[in-house]
Enzyme design. Structure first.
Site, mmCIF file in Angstrom:
data_model
loop_
_atom_site.group_PDB
_atom_site.id
_atom_site.type_symbol
_atom_site.label_atom_id
_atom_site.label_comp_id
_atom_site.label_asym_id
_atom_site.label_seq_id
_atom_site.Cartn_x
_atom_site.Cartn_y
_atom_site.Cartn_z
ATOM 1 N N HIS A 260 0.831 -1.204 0.000
ATOM 2 C CA HIS A 260 0.000 0.000 0.000
ATOM 3 C C HIS A 260 0.875 1.269 0.000
ATOM 4 O O HIS A 260 0.747 2.127 -0.869
ATOM 5 C CB HIS A 260 -0.918 -0.012 1.231
ATOM 6 C CG HIS A 260 -1.831 1.168 1.334
ATOM 7 N ND1 HIS A 260 -3.164 1.120 0.984
ATOM 8 C CD2 HIS A 260 -1.605 2.446 1.741
ATOM 9 C CE1 HIS A 260 -3.714 2.311 1.174
ATOM 10 N NE2 HIS A 260 -2.791 3.142 1.641
ATOM 11 N N GLU A 261 1.778 1.338 0.958
ATOM 12 C CA GLU A 261 2.618 2.539 1.052
ATOM 13 C C GLU A 261 3.543 2.664 -0.158
ATOM 14 O O GLU A 261 3.843 3.772 -0.606
ATOM 15 C CB GLU A 261 3.415 2.547 2.360
ATOM 16 C CG GLU A 261 2.558 2.536 3.639
ATOM 17 C CD GLU A 261 1.469 3.602 3.685
ATOM 18 O OE1 GLU A 261 1.626 4.663 3.056
ATOM 19 O OE2 GLU A 261 0.432 3.352 4.349
ATOM 20 N N HIS A 264 1.773 4.516 -2.841
ATOM 21 C CA HIS A 264 1.917 5.969 -2.631
ATOM 22 C C HIS A 264 3.321 6.414 -3.045
ATOM 23 O O HIS A 264 3.492 7.438 -3.701
ATOM 24 C CB HIS A 264 1.716 6.308 -1.150
ATOM 25 C CG HIS A 264 0.286 6.248 -0.671
ATOM 26 N ND1 HIS A 264 -0.721 6.961 -1.255
ATOM 27 C CD2 HIS A 264 -0.286 5.572 0.362
ATOM 28 C CE1 HIS A 264 -1.872 6.736 -0.603
ATOM 29 N NE2 HIS A 264 -1.630 5.884 0.379
ATOM 30 N N GLU A 290 -4.742 7.644 -3.107
ATOM 31 C CA GLU A 290 -5.237 6.394 -2.535
ATOM 32 C C GLU A 290 -5.556 5.384 -3.643
ATOM 33 O O GLU A 290 -5.427 4.173 -3.441
ATOM 34 C CB GLU A 290 -6.472 6.684 -1.669
ATOM 35 C CG GLU A 290 -6.872 5.565 -0.733
ATOM 36 C CD GLU A 290 -5.853 5.276 0.386
ATOM 37 O OE1 GLU A 290 -4.858 6.015 0.536
ATOM 38 O OE2 GLU A 290 -6.075 4.288 1.106
HETATM 39 ZN ZN ZN Z 1 -3.121 5.219 1.766
#
Ligand code: ZN
Length: 496
Positions: A260-261, A264, A290
């Site tokens: 997830h990170e 980003h 996101e």
């Molecule tokens: Zn996030």
């Protein structure tokens, strides 16, 4: 005398440097700082943030913006940069400083009140502070201005141009189908994923997650991964992006948190190098940001093909999961179970948590709901949408930090990210043939290259709505998300 645009850029570089100092200190505070540093760090961060704010909102900035405007060519990158800076400037200057100050004082107090109220399951003690926080949000909205709905002004701070009407359309589209699909899954025998919980070797988790995020394309020459209690991604240059992760009993925590990170992080690393340290670099909005973390976490990282390639490696590192085959593993990491806590929610039920929060925020802001009646409204909505009711407010309306910080109007950007991840993926699949077949061979570059070209390299050049239109050929909608999720979970749960 140099042109005003150059003077403005010099000022922006100064602001960037102060912002970078704040970001580095903040990152350090959450990852490495000893406890004893807290007081000094708070002092330093407060002063630097104030210096940055004062430099930005100064009359000099306004006059440079006005003078530079006539110097910029239409359609140029400078024009795009001016649009971004003007928007940031308006957001920073429309609110009277007395209100900003009251909010920041209240937020500090509210955070403490919230921590205590949550620990004691005592909503009543927090209600007056929260009520004032919502009143302040209402005052903010009046200063910021809006056309149709008071919520529009608040949401726009996080997602430029997005409105309450967009959110209603989004949730109206997903409410029925998602609630029905969750009910259908709940009628099935519960998936056993207990074998994904254990006392996992931390060093091995670090090695494995770093291997994963490097494999999908996060550049460790321009970033690193550390540990933080609440994972986040930050950065201060295209050449220095920091990921964080955490190691828990659930093996998926570090794995999917890191993916997830890294989503980003790769978005941040993908800005053109000549935009580094300028306002055009980075992600265009919280929703778009996101969408990329969710793409790499869910669409890529929770796919069967992804684990066709990585499961043998995981099993080599963690022999306790060696006896579980690909199918069992895939079903385990895609288990759907309505739960009370948003941050632990699975991919399918996540948006239902957001819908509850959005509806409550709207009702409080418009006066349809009183803050003191919040717990009942919350519990009723959890019953209606997720089929479960919290037994305490601590695991109900007191669970999130956002409202105590005054971040009202923020939640819907999580759902927008979920919708956009599938919508952008649909567009990707038209250009990149069989991406999942690539994953099964450990190949991620064609997918990353496409996302870089279409999304990451655009930085903040276009508005979020323009970017979505350019990349997908249509405004944000729920159809690709619903189609993608329904197909996936019907297959995972072998529903007819
Ligand atoms: Zn996030």
């Amino acid at each position: 005398m140099s042109a005003s645009i150059d003077q403005l850029k010099t000022r922006l570089f100064d602001l960037n440097a102060l912002g970078a100092a704040v970001a580095i200190m903040d990152w350090d505070q959450q990852t490495h700082m000893p406890k004893g540093g807290a007081m000094a760090r708070g002092e330093h961060l407060g002063r630097l943030s104030r210096m940055r704010h004062e430099l930005f909102v100064a009359d000099e900035t306004r006059s440079l913006l006005e003078k530079a405007k006539v110097e910029t060519e239409s359609g140029s990158e400078d024009e795009a940069m001016m649009r971004v800076v003007k928007r940031d400037f308006d957001l920073a200057t429309k609110l009277p400083s007395s209100l900003v100050e009251e909010k920041s004082k209240l937020a500090a107090q509210a955070h403490e009140d919230w921590v205590i109220a949550r620990a004691n399951n005592d909503f009543k003690s927090f209600a007056p502070t929260l009520e004032r926080m919502f009143e302040i949000a209402g005052e903010e909205a009046e200063h910021l201005g809006y056309k149709d709905h008071i919520y529009d002004a608040l949401l726009d701070q996080y997602e430029e141009g997005a409105t309450a009407a967009d959110c209603h359309a989004m949730f109206d589209a997903i409410r029925g189908p998602q609630v029905a699909l969750v009910k259908e899954i709940q009628a099935q025998p519960e998936t056993d994923d207990s074998w994904l919980y254990g006392n996992w070797d931390i060093e091995k988790q670090r090695e494995f997650t770093e291997m994963l995020v490097q494999a999908i394309g996060f550049d460790f020459g321009r970033g690193r991964q550390d540990v933080a209690p609440h994972p986040f991604c930050t950065g201060w240059s295209i050449g220095d992006i920091r990921l964080t992760t955490r190691y828990k009993e659930y093996l998926g925590s570090a794995i999917f948190g890191s993916l997830h990170e890294a989503g980003h992080g790769m978005y941040e690393q993908g800005s053109p190098s000549h935009w580094d340290l300028t306002p055009l670099a980075g992600g265009v909005s919280l929703g778009l940001h996101e969408s990329q973390s969710r793409t790499w976490e869910n669409i890529v990282g929770r796919s069967r093909s992804f684990w066709e390639f990585f499961l043998p490696k995981l099993q080599a590192a963690f022999p306790a999961v060696a006896s579980y085959d690909l199918d069992t593993f895939y079903r385990g990491i895609n288990k759907v179970k309505p739960s009370l806590i948003r941050v632990e929610a699975d991919e399918l039920t996540y948006n239902l948590h957001i819908m509850v929060r959005f509806e409550i925020e709207c009702d409080i802001l418009t006066g349809a709901l009183k803050v003191r009646d919040l717990p009942e409204a919350w519990n009723q909505k959890y019953k209606d949408y997720l089929g479960i009711t919290p037994e305490t407010d601590s695991e109900g309306c007191l669970q999130d930090v956002h409202w105590s910080m005054g971040s009202i109007g923020y939640f819907p950007t999580y759902s927008m990210g979920n919708l956009l991840s599938y919508q952008i993926w649909k567009a990707l699949e038209e250009d990149v043939p069989s991406p999942f077949a690539l994953f099964a061979r450990g190949e991620f570059k064609p997918v990353l290259d496409w996302l870089r070209l279409k999304v990451y390299s655009q930085g903040r050049k276009y508005t979020p709505k323009d970017l979505v239109q350019r990349v997908t050929g249509k405004p944000m909608g729920a159809e690709d998300y619903l189609a993608g999720l329904t197909a996936k979970y019907r297959e995972v749960y072998r529903l007819a």
